[in-house]
Design a protein around this motif. Sequence first.
Motif, PDB file in Angstrom:
ATOM      1  N   SER A  70      82.034 -72.451  44.358  1.00 48.77           N
ATOM      2  CA  SER A  70      83.340 -72.904  44.839  1.00 48.77           C
ATOM      3  C   SER A  70      84.207 -71.732  45.304  1.00 48.77           C
ATOM      4  N   THR A  71      85.202 -72.047  46.131  1.00 50.15           N
ATOM      5  CA  THR A  71      86.132 -71.036  46.623  1.00 50.15           C
ATOM      6  C   THR A  71      86.826 -70.379  45.441  1.00 50.15           C
ATOM      7  N   ASN A  72      86.820 -69.034  45.450  1.00 55.07           N
ATOM      8  CA  ASN A  72      87.434 -68.241  44.375  1.00 55.07           C
ATOM      9  C   ASN A  72      86.930 -68.650  42.987  1.00 55.07           C
ATOM     10  N   ALA A  73      85.625 -68.888  42.880  1.00 52.25           N
ATOM     11  CA  ALA A  73      85.000 -69.294  41.617  1.00 52.25           C
ATOM     12  C   ALA A  73      85.209 -68.244  40.534  1.00 52.25           C
ATOM     13  N   ALA A  74      85.227 -68.685  39.306  1.00 56.16           N
ATOM     14  CA  ALA A  74      85.364 -67.787  38.162  1.00 56.16           C
ATOM     15  C   ALA A  74      84.171 -66.830  38.115  1.00 56.16           C
ATOM     16  N   LYS A  75      84.435 -65.633  37.641  1.00 55.98           N
ATOM     17  CA  LYS A  75      83.397 -64.608  37.535  1.00 55.98           C
ATOM     18  C   LYS A  75      82.798 -64.599  36.135  1.00 55.98           C
ATOM     19  N   THR A  76      81.539 -64.227  36.051  1.00 52.54           N
ATOM     20  CA  THR A  76      80.927 -63.942  34.763  1.00 52.54           C
ATOM     21  C   THR A  76      81.426 -62.562  34.341  1.00 52.54           C
ATOM     22  N   ALA A  77      81.266 -62.204  33.072  1.00 50.54           N
ATOM     23  CA  ALA A  77      81.757 -60.913  32.582  1.00 50.54           C
ATOM     24  C   ALA A  77      81.174 -59.754  33.382  1.00 50.54           C
ATOM     25  N   ARG A  78      79.918 -59.874  33.750  1.00 50.79           N
ATOM     26  CA  ARG A  78      79.251 -58.871  34.602  1.00 50.79           C
ATOM     27  C   ARG A  78      78.122 -59.581  35.341  1.00 50.79           C
ATOM     28  N   PRO A  79      77.602 -58.971  36.395  1.00 53.20           N
ATOM     29  CA  PRO A  79      76.520 -59.626  37.138  1.00 53.20           C
ATOM     30  C   PRO A  79      75.317 -59.914  36.251  1.00 53.20           C
ATOM     31  N   VAL A  80      74.665 -61.041  36.543  1.00 55.23           N
ATOM     32  CA  VAL A  80      73.512 -61.484  35.772  1.00 55.23           C
ATOM     33  C   VAL A  80      72.285 -61.464  36.684  1.00 55.23           C
ATOM     34  N   ALA A  81      71.254 -60.716  36.288  1.00 54.15           N
ATOM     35  CA  ALA A  81      69.991 -60.680  37.032  1.00 54.15           C
ATOM     36  C   ALA A  81      69.044 -61.678  36.391  1.00 54.15           C
ATOM     37  N   GLY A 105      82.220 -56.092  44.534  1.00 55.86           N
ATOM     38  CA  GLY A 105      81.242 -55.018  44.698  1.00 55.86           C
ATOM     39  C   GLY A 105      80.262 -54.936  43.544  1.00 55.86           C
ATOM     40  N   ASP A 106      80.512 -55.714  42.482  1.00 56.05           N
ATOM     41  CA  ASP A 106      79.680 -55.633  41.278  1.00 56.05           C
ATOM     42  C   ASP A 106      78.260 -56.158  41.480  1.00 56.05           C
ATOM     43  N   THR A 107      78.108 -57.269  42.192  1.00 53.44           N
ATOM     44  CA  THR A 107      76.767 -57.841  42.410  1.00 53.44           C
ATOM     45  C   THR A 107      75.905 -56.877  43.212  1.00 53.44           C
ATOM     46  N   LEU A 108      76.470 -56.316  44.271  1.00 55.26           N
ATOM     47  CA  LEU A 108      75.715 -55.378  45.102  1.00 55.26           C
ATOM     48  C   LEU A 108      75.357 -54.131  44.306  1.00 55.26           C
ATOM     49  N   ALA A 109      76.293 -53.601  43.523  1.00 56.50           N
ATOM     50  CA  ALA A 109      76.019 -52.411  42.710  1.00 56.50           C
ATOM     51  C   ALA A 109      74.907 -52.686  41.702  1.00 56.50           C
ATOM     52  N   ALA A 110      74.927 -53.865  41.075  1.00 62.01           N
ATOM     53  CA  ALA A 110      73.879 -54.226  40.112  1.00 62.01           C
ATOM     54  C   ALA A 110      72.529 -54.343  40.807  1.00 62.01           C
ATOM     55  N   SER A 125      72.664 -49.943  51.000  1.00 64.39           N
ATOM     56  CA  SER A 125      73.127 -51.322  50.856  1.00 64.39           C
ATOM     57  C   SER A 125      73.832 -51.775  52.123  1.00 64.39           C
ATOM     58  N   ALA A 126      73.797 -53.094  52.344  1.00 65.01           N
ATOM     59  CA  ALA A 126      74.450 -53.679  53.514  1.00 65.01           C
ATOM     60  C   ALA A 126      74.974 -55.057  53.169  1.00 65.01           C
ATOM     61  N   VAL A 127      76.130 -55.382  53.714  1.00 67.58           N
ATOM     62  CA  VAL A 127      76.696 -56.727  53.592  1.00 67.58           C
ATOM     63  C   VAL A 127      77.218 -57.151  54.955  1.00 67.58           C
ATOM     64  N   LEU A 128      77.084 -58.447  55.243  1.00 65.51           N
ATOM     65  CA  LEU A 128      77.657 -58.960  56.486  1.00 65.51           C
ATOM     66  C   LEU A 128      79.165 -58.831  56.461  1.00 65.51           C
ATOM     67  N   VAL A 129      79.771 -59.168  55.313  1.00 67.09           N
ATOM     68  CA  VAL A 129      81.229 -59.169  55.204  1.00 67.09           C
ATOM     69  C   VAL A 129      81.663 -58.535  53.886  1.00 67.09           C
ATOM     70  N   LEU A 130      82.690 -57.710  53.965  1.00 62.33           N
ATOM     71  CA  LEU A 130      83.316 -57.161  52.782  1.00 62.33           C
ATOM     72  C   LEU A 130      84.709 -57.774  52.666  1.00 62.33           C
ATOM     73  N   ASN A 131      85.002 -58.381  51.526  1.00 55.10           N
ATOM     74  CA  ASN A 131      86.316 -58.970  51.274  1.00 55.10           C
ATOM     75  C   ASN A 131      87.146 -57.960  50.494  1.00 55.10           C
ATOM     76  N   GLU A 132      87.967 -57.203  51.199  1.00 57.17           N
ATOM     77  CA  GLU A 132      88.770 -56.158  50.558  1.00 57.17           C
ATOM     78  C   GLU A 132      89.786 -56.710  49.563  1.00 57.17           C
ATOM     79  N   HIS A 142      83.907 -48.539  51.611  1.00 54.07           N
ATOM     80  CA  HIS A 142      83.058 -47.871  52.594  1.00 54.07           C
ATOM     81  C   HIS A 142      82.289 -46.688  52.001  1.00 54.07           C
ATOM     82  N   GLU A 143      82.650 -46.300  50.781  1.00 52.65           N
ATOM     83  CA  GLU A 143      81.882 -45.281  50.065  1.00 52.65           C
ATOM     84  C   GLU A 143      80.786 -45.928  49.219  1.00 52.65           C
ATOM     85  N   ALA A 144      81.024 -47.149  48.765  1.00 47.95           N
ATOM     86  CA  ALA A 144      80.091 -47.841  47.879  1.00 47.95           C
ATOM     87  C   ALA A 144      79.043 -48.657  48.629  1.00 47.95           C
ATOM     88  N   VAL A 145      79.373 -49.129  49.836  1.00 46.72           N
ATOM     89  CA  VAL A 145      78.461 -49.954  50.630  1.00 46.72           C
ATOM     90  C   VAL A 145      78.073 -49.149  51.875  1.00 46.72           C
TER      91      VAL A 145
END
Length: 174
Positions: A70-81, A105-110, A125-132, A142-145
């Motif tokens: 969903s739009t602006n969905a709640a986040k988990t405490a940290r990314p889950v693999a 940026g957490d999912t991509l970093a994980a 790493s690459a993403v189509l869109v970055l939501n600043e 731009h340093e992390a992606v």
Amino acid sequence: MAADRAPRNLTWGDIETQTGRIASATGEVGIPHTIVAVVRGGMVPAVLLAHRLAVRDVRAVEVTHTVDDSTNAAKTARPVARNAASLGNLSGLDVLVVDDVAGTGDTLAASVRLAEQAGAARVRSAVLVLNEANWTGDRRPHEAVTCIGETVGCWVVFPWEENAPASAEREGSP
């Protein structure tokens, strides 16, 4: 750029432009051996980039950081693999990790860390869109992606998503 702005409804033409930017930037510093898609959103751009860059080794890893789509969905405490072993052995390979969007940026970093743990010699790493508007990473986006197709400050709707407007699906569709 406010996070409560109207969503950015991307078209297939936008996706073509973004993947073109990423392919060009990636190719300038060397074609990767392997492309890793972050499941689910990263699968479409990963396949498009694999074709543009003539990379046959495409893999996937499921890493999530939201409880639903969903739009602006709640986040988990940290990314889950959920399937890190699906990366297989990346020893000595140059890897490009691809996702559709980076918010915090957490999912991509994980996902990048998982590729490194699988033995990759180089990980970009690459993403189509970055939501600043949602970025919370320790480094600037731009340093992390490594490669960013477009930067926005709002929610993004991709043409392959169930909630994509009909006009976004038709405009510039392949």
